[in-house]
Design a protein around this motif. Structure first.
Motif, PDB file in Angstrom:
ATOM      1  N   CYS A  91     -30.779  18.129 -46.991  1.00  0.00           N
ATOM      2  CA  CYS A  91     -30.723  19.094 -45.897  1.00  0.00           C
ATOM      3  C   CYS A  91     -29.844  20.278 -46.281  1.00  0.00           C
ATOM      4  N   LEU A  92     -30.193  21.429 -45.767  1.00  0.00           N
ATOM      5  CA  LEU A  92     -29.433  22.645 -46.036  1.00  0.00           C
ATOM      6  C   LEU A  92     -28.418  22.876 -44.929  1.00  0.00           C
ATOM      7  N   SER A  93     -27.167  23.087 -45.325  1.00  0.00           N
ATOM      8  CA  SER A  93     -26.108  23.429 -44.379  1.00  0.00           C
ATOM      9  C   SER A  93     -25.713  24.877 -44.599  1.00  0.00           C
ATOM     10  N   SER A  94     -25.853  25.716 -43.555  1.00  0.00           N
ATOM     11  CA  SER A  94     -25.541  27.139 -43.716  1.00  0.00           C
ATOM     12  C   SER A  94     -24.856  27.744 -42.498  1.00  0.00           C
ATOM     13  N   HIS A  95     -24.456  26.920 -41.548  1.00  0.00           N
ATOM     14  CA  HIS A  95     -23.768  27.463 -40.371  1.00  0.00           C
ATOM     15  C   HIS A  95     -22.451  28.110 -40.805  1.00  0.00           C
ATOM     16  N   PRO A  96     -22.145  29.312 -40.301  1.00  0.00           N
ATOM     17  CA  PRO A  96     -20.943  30.001 -40.785  1.00  0.00           C
ATOM     18  C   PRO A  96     -19.625  29.304 -40.462  1.00  0.00           C
ATOM     19  N   ASP A  97     -19.574  28.559 -39.383  1.00  0.00           N
ATOM     20  CA  ASP A  97     -18.335  27.886 -38.986  1.00  0.00           C
ATOM     21  C   ASP A  97     -18.204  26.552 -39.719  1.00  0.00           C
ATOM     22  N   PRO A  98     -17.169  26.365 -40.545  1.00  0.00           N
ATOM     23  CA  PRO A  98     -17.040  25.102 -41.286  1.00  0.00           C
ATOM     24  C   PRO A  98     -17.016  23.872 -40.391  1.00  0.00           C
ATOM     25  N   GLU A  99     -16.391  23.984 -39.221  1.00  0.00           N
ATOM     26  CA  GLU A  99     -16.307  22.820 -38.340  1.00  0.00           C
ATOM     27  C   GLU A  99     -17.669  22.470 -37.746  1.00  0.00           C
ATOM     28  N   GLU A 100     -18.411  23.478 -37.292  1.00  0.00           N
ATOM     29  CA  GLU A 100     -19.746  23.215 -36.756  1.00  0.00           C
ATOM     30  C   GLU A 100     -20.684  22.746 -37.861  1.00  0.00           C
ATOM     31  N   ALA A 101     -20.563  23.349 -39.031  1.00  0.00           N
ATOM     32  CA  ALA A 101     -21.385  22.913 -40.165  1.00  0.00           C
ATOM     33  C   ALA A 101     -21.104  21.454 -40.490  1.00  0.00           C
ATOM     34  N   ASN A 102     -19.851  21.058 -40.402  1.00  0.00           N
ATOM     35  CA  ASN A 102     -19.488  19.666 -40.666  1.00  0.00           C
ATOM     36  C   ASN A 102     -20.154  18.729 -39.663  1.00  0.00           C
ATOM     37  N   ARG A 103     -20.160  19.115 -38.392  1.00  0.00           N
ATOM     38  CA  ARG A 103     -20.811  18.273 -37.385  1.00  0.00           C
ATOM     39  C   ARG A 103     -22.299  18.132 -37.686  1.00  0.00           C
ATOM     40  N   GLN A 104     -22.921  19.219 -38.102  1.00  0.00           N
ATOM     41  CA  GLN A 104     -24.342  19.166 -38.438  1.00  0.00           C
ATOM     42  C   GLN A 104     -24.590  18.289 -39.660  1.00  0.00           C
ATOM     43  N   ILE A 105     -23.727  18.397 -40.658  1.00  0.00           N
ATOM     44  CA  ILE A 105     -23.876  17.581 -41.868  1.00  0.00           C
ATOM     45  C   ILE A 105     -23.789  16.098 -41.535  1.00  0.00           C
ATOM     46  N   LEU A 106     -22.795  15.729 -40.735  1.00  0.00           N
ATOM     47  CA  LEU A 106     -22.629  14.312 -40.387  1.00  0.00           C
ATOM     48  C   LEU A 106     -23.833  13.801 -39.592  1.00  0.00           C
ATOM     49  N   THR A 107     -24.365  14.639 -38.713  1.00  0.00           N
ATOM     50  CA  THR A 107     -25.564  14.246 -37.967  1.00  0.00           C
ATOM     51  C   THR A 107     -26.743  14.044 -38.907  1.00  0.00           C
ATOM     52  N   ASP A 108     -26.932  14.980 -39.834  1.00  0.00           N
ATOM     53  CA  ASP A 108     -28.028  14.855 -40.794  1.00  0.00           C
ATOM     54  C   ASP A 108     -27.916  13.558 -41.585  1.00  0.00           C
ATOM     55  N   LEU A 109     -26.713  13.260 -42.059  1.00  0.00           N
ATOM     56  CA  LEU A 109     -26.523  12.053 -42.872  1.00  0.00           C
ATOM     57  C   LEU A 109     -26.712  10.785 -42.047  1.00  0.00           C
ATOM     58  N   GLU A 110     -26.290  10.822 -40.793  1.00  0.00           N
ATOM     59  CA  GLU A 110     -26.469   9.657 -39.928  1.00  0.00           C
ATOM     60  C   GLU A 110     -27.938   9.424 -39.593  1.00  0.00           C
ATOM     61  N   LYS A 111     -28.724  10.513 -39.577  1.00  0.00           N
ATOM     62  CA  LYS A 111     -30.118  10.428 -39.143  1.00  0.00           C
ATOM     63  C   LYS A 111     -31.121  10.380 -40.287  1.00  0.00           C
ATOM     64  N   GLY A 112     -30.661  10.164 -41.512  1.00  0.00           N
ATOM     65  CA  GLY A 112     -31.615   9.929 -42.587  1.00  0.00           C
ATOM     66  C   GLY A 112     -31.505  10.792 -43.809  1.00  0.00           C
ATOM     67  N   ALA A 113     -30.737  11.876 -43.767  1.00  0.00           N
ATOM     68  CA  ALA A 113     -30.554  12.694 -44.970  1.00  0.00           C
ATOM     69  C   ALA A 113     -29.752  11.906 -46.001  1.00  0.00           C
ATOM     70  N   THR A 114     -30.016  12.183 -47.274  1.00  0.00           N
ATOM     71  CA  THR A 114     -29.299  11.469 -48.334  1.00  0.00           C
ATOM     72  C   THR A 114     -28.446  12.387 -49.192  1.00  0.00           C
ATOM     73  N   SER A 115     -28.584  13.694 -49.028  1.00  0.00           N
ATOM     74  CA  SER A 115     -27.715  14.645 -49.716  1.00  0.00           C
ATOM     75  C   SER A 115     -27.752  15.966 -48.964  1.00  0.00           C
ATOM     76  N   ILE A 116     -26.831  16.857 -49.310  1.00  0.00           N
ATOM     77  CA  ILE A 116     -26.673  18.116 -48.583  1.00  0.00           C
ATOM     78  C   ILE A 116     -26.515  19.265 -49.570  1.00  0.00           C
ATOM     79  N   THR A 117     -27.186  20.381 -49.280  1.00  0.00           N
ATOM     80  CA  THR A 117     -26.921  21.625 -49.991  1.00  0.00           C
ATOM     81  C   THR A 117     -25.984  22.461 -49.135  1.00  0.00           C
TER      82      THR A 117
END
Length: 683
Positions: A91-117
């Motif tokens: 999954c691609l993470s590009s949200h400008p806010d590091p904290e919001e991007a982190n929340r999105q990354i954790l959601t992606d990983l919890e829901k099936g993503a296996t790596s992050i760009t």
């Protein structure tokens, strides 16, 4: 009682009851069904000039693709492919806010993503704001980097974010030894995209090599370089150009790394490749397979234990994404992901369907993520080692594309390599020629864009996207960076990882991106950057202009469908005209038909339209079109078109007041643009 077994002589030899198939007789039947046109008329051409046949046979396969896990690695680098674990759902993470991007990354990983760009950008316009070590810590808080590797997309200088990540890894349980991600260095792609870098070419490539040497020595499972073709694809290149440029870039990096820092084997182990995938499934499959074939050829020539196969990642193409009717992007991305998965990509990134509009919502990210999961877990695309293997279509197109790409790669090498080709502007010129040809086909709807140039929905509601406060995000990042007061000085020259070692040490003492950048900056170098194009942008500009016109004037520019005859006489061309003009943001009002010209002209005036399209059969045009065109002009029509070609009556129709003809294959973009200008719609 068992059923008696019939004697062999009693078994019906069904095949012998029919005449043997004759290819020539079959072709004769095909051409007869085409009204006598030759079968070759069904062959389409790619932008590399390769013919795509409607049907392939064994005779079309002229090269041997080998077996999975064996040279030339067309069918994949291993005997198992992705059949055991599936491809990497990235999954691609590009949200400008590091904290919001982190929340999105954790959601992606919890829901099936296996790596992050991680797409980074200090300005926050295209990626996450990372100005200090603290920003990256916020971005990756709670992410187990030994289980979910990340790939950096620095979007600029790659050394500072690499130093932050290395420092962060040193403080994790897994340390440097378990990290299997990629640091994303690709300086030539950065130059092509941004048009400028902060140091001369020799220094730029030398620092890249220094990073690779450090990673090779300290992070045995990681890679330093990710050669991405996305900037070239977004500029409009063809498939062969994309492969050729990617191959030439990887070879250029190999040369630089093996000058003194790394062995051939270690250097090749530092490279991964990211290719784009789009809605043309067979070309996507062929592109990935052709690249593997050609890299195996390069590795064979290089020798010295050069890796015969590189990890090939895939990302869905930004240029195919539309802002209008963006939900169609879900279909485009699904086709692209399918092609990449069938081709055996090691990792796939599906861009959310709102990507062309702005920052995707949680729903868009969910759809992008689940597209991959469904293709693997429900459609089982990954369960077969090489689904395309043995397909005459896939093998033939792969072989043809590999040949064309190799020729383009050789032409780049003949011009001095990819760096020289970029600086001279020759690459931009080559890509522009293809982009211009493609734009002409889009304008004529030969390359149809569903939801944009075909089947537009002028009443669609815009998709929602996230709209963060960039000023607030940047201010917060600046405050965190203020705490990083450590200055950077006396950095060693690049070579053998010494520069990267010093930068990691500086980061451990809390040096900021600004301080590191100041010390690294040298004599800048610039070129004309490659443009970023989307296929739909010209038609979307027309829609934007029409909607701005509506904001000022209370309604969209309107076109009256001046139908003649019965419903059966005008429906086909009326629907064609409606579809065509709505692609430019025109509202359409449909007439009732009939052959009473004064009544049709009166209906036009009542509709409060300024343009009209006459719609009927060719026979009715002969009897009524000229009279109706004149009547419409008398009622105040600024423009009058005819749906269909003018043929032998074109001159007479134009004299009667017809301004143009709208037909399959016409330059619709020009017609709509001129129509807007005539009606006072500002582009």
């Amino acid at each position: 009682m068992t059923k008696p077994t019939p004697d062999q002589d009693d078994i019906l030899a069904l095949a012998s009851d029919f005449p043997s198939a004759d290819p020539k007789a079959w072709l004769n039947l095909v051409e007869a069904s085409l009204g006598g046109k030759p079968y070759d008329k069904l062959t389409s051409k790619t932008y590399d000039g390769l013919g795509i046949k409607p049907l392939y046979t064994a005779e079309d396969v002229t090269s041997e693709p080998g077996l999975p896990g064996q040279a030339p690695y067309t069918r994949g680098p291993s005997t198992e492919g992705n059949s055991k674990t599936g491809w990497d759902v990235r999954c691609l993470s590009s949200h400008p806010d590091p904290e919001e991007a982190n929340r999105q990354i954790l959601t992606d990983l919890e829901k099936g993503a296996t790596s992050i760009t991680l797409r980074l950008d200090p300005t926050g316009k295209t990626g996450t704001v990372v100005k200090s070590r603290a920003d990256l810590q916020l971005l990756l808080k709670g992410v187990y980097l030994d289980l979910a590797p990340v790939v950096l997309d620095p979007g600029g200088p790659s050394l500072p974010p690499a130093a932050y990540l290395i420092d962060l890894l040193k403080h994790t349980d897994g340390g440097l030894e378990t990290f299997a991600g990629n640091f994303g260095a690709d300086p030539l792609s950065t130059l092509a995209s941004a048009g400028k870098v902060i140091v001369p070419m020799e220094t730029l490539l030398g620092r890249m090599s220094d990073l690779a040497a450090y990673i090779s020595a300290h992070l045995p499972k990681a890679r330093a370089l990710n050669v991405s073709s996305e900037v070239y694809h977004s500029a409009g290149c063809s498939e062969a150009q994309e492969i050729g440029v990617t191959l030439a870039t990887a070879v250029e990096y190999m040369r630089q790394m093996t000058v003194g820092d790394l062995s051939t084997q270690d250097a090749s182990n530092q490279i991964a490749v990211t290719l784009t995938c789009d809605a043309d499934i067979f070309l996507t499959i062929a592109k990935i397979r052709a690249f593997r074939t050609l890299w195996a050829r390069v590795a064979d020539v290089i020798g010295d234990n050069c890796a015969p196969s590189l990890p090939v990642y895939a990302v869905t193409a930004p240029r195919m994404m539309s802002r209008r009717d963006p939900w169609v992007n879900i279909l485009r991305s699904t086709a692209a992901c399918f092609g990449a998965g069938v081709a055996g990509a090691k990792a796939v990134t599906v861009l959310p369907y709102e990507s062309a509009l702005g920052l995707p919502t949680s729903f868009g990210r969910r759809i992008a993520r689940n597209t991959q999961i469904i293709l693997q877990e429900e459609s089982f695309i990954n369960r077969v080692v090489d689904p395309a293997g043995g397909s005459w279509t896939a093998e033939a197109i792969t072989s043809d594309l590999a040949e064309a790409a190799w020729a383009y790669f050789q032409s780049i090498e003949g011009d001095g390599g990819i760096a020289a080709t970029l600086i001279s502007g020759r690459l931009a010129q080559d890509v522009d020629e293809v982009a211009t040809a493609r734009a002409a086909n889009i304008a004529r709807r030969k390359d149809a864009l569903t939801g944009v140039s075909e089947f537009p929905n002028i009443s669609e509601k815009p998709a929602k996207v996230d709209a963060p406060d960039l000023n607030a995000i940047s201010t917060a990042a600046d405050k965190r960076a203020e705490a990083a007061q450590e200055q950077v000085s006396d950095l060693p020259s690049h070579g053998g990882g010494a520069l990267m070692e010093a930068l990691v040490e500086a980061v451990s003492r809390n040096a900021s991106t600004s301080a590191i950048g100041t010390e690294l900056r040298g004599e800048p170098m610039s070129i004309t950057p490659l443009p970023r194009r989307r296929l739909a942008e010209d038609f979307e500009a027309l829609r934007d202009a029409s909607e701005k016109h509506a904001e000022t004037n209370g309604q969209l520019p309107k076109v009256f469908l001046a139908n003649i005859g019965r419903v059966a006489d005008f429906t086909a061309r009326a629907m064609f005209a409606k579809n065509a003009f709505e692609a430019g943001g025109f509202e359409t009002a449909s007439g009732r038909g009939g052959t009473n010209v004064p009544e049709i002209a009166a209906a036009f005036k009542e509709a409060s339209a300024k343009s009209a399209v006459i719609c009927a059969t060719d026979e009715l045009y002969v009897d009524h079109a000229a009279e109706l065109a004149s009547a419409l002009k008398n009622e105040g029509a600024t423009q009058v078109f005819v749906a269909g070609r003018g043929g032998e009556h074109e001159d007479a129709l134009r004299k009667a007041g017809v301004d143009g003809f709208v037909y399959l294959g016409c330059d619709l973009l020009s017609i709509l643009s001129e129509s807007q200008r005539t009606l006072g719609v500002a582009a």
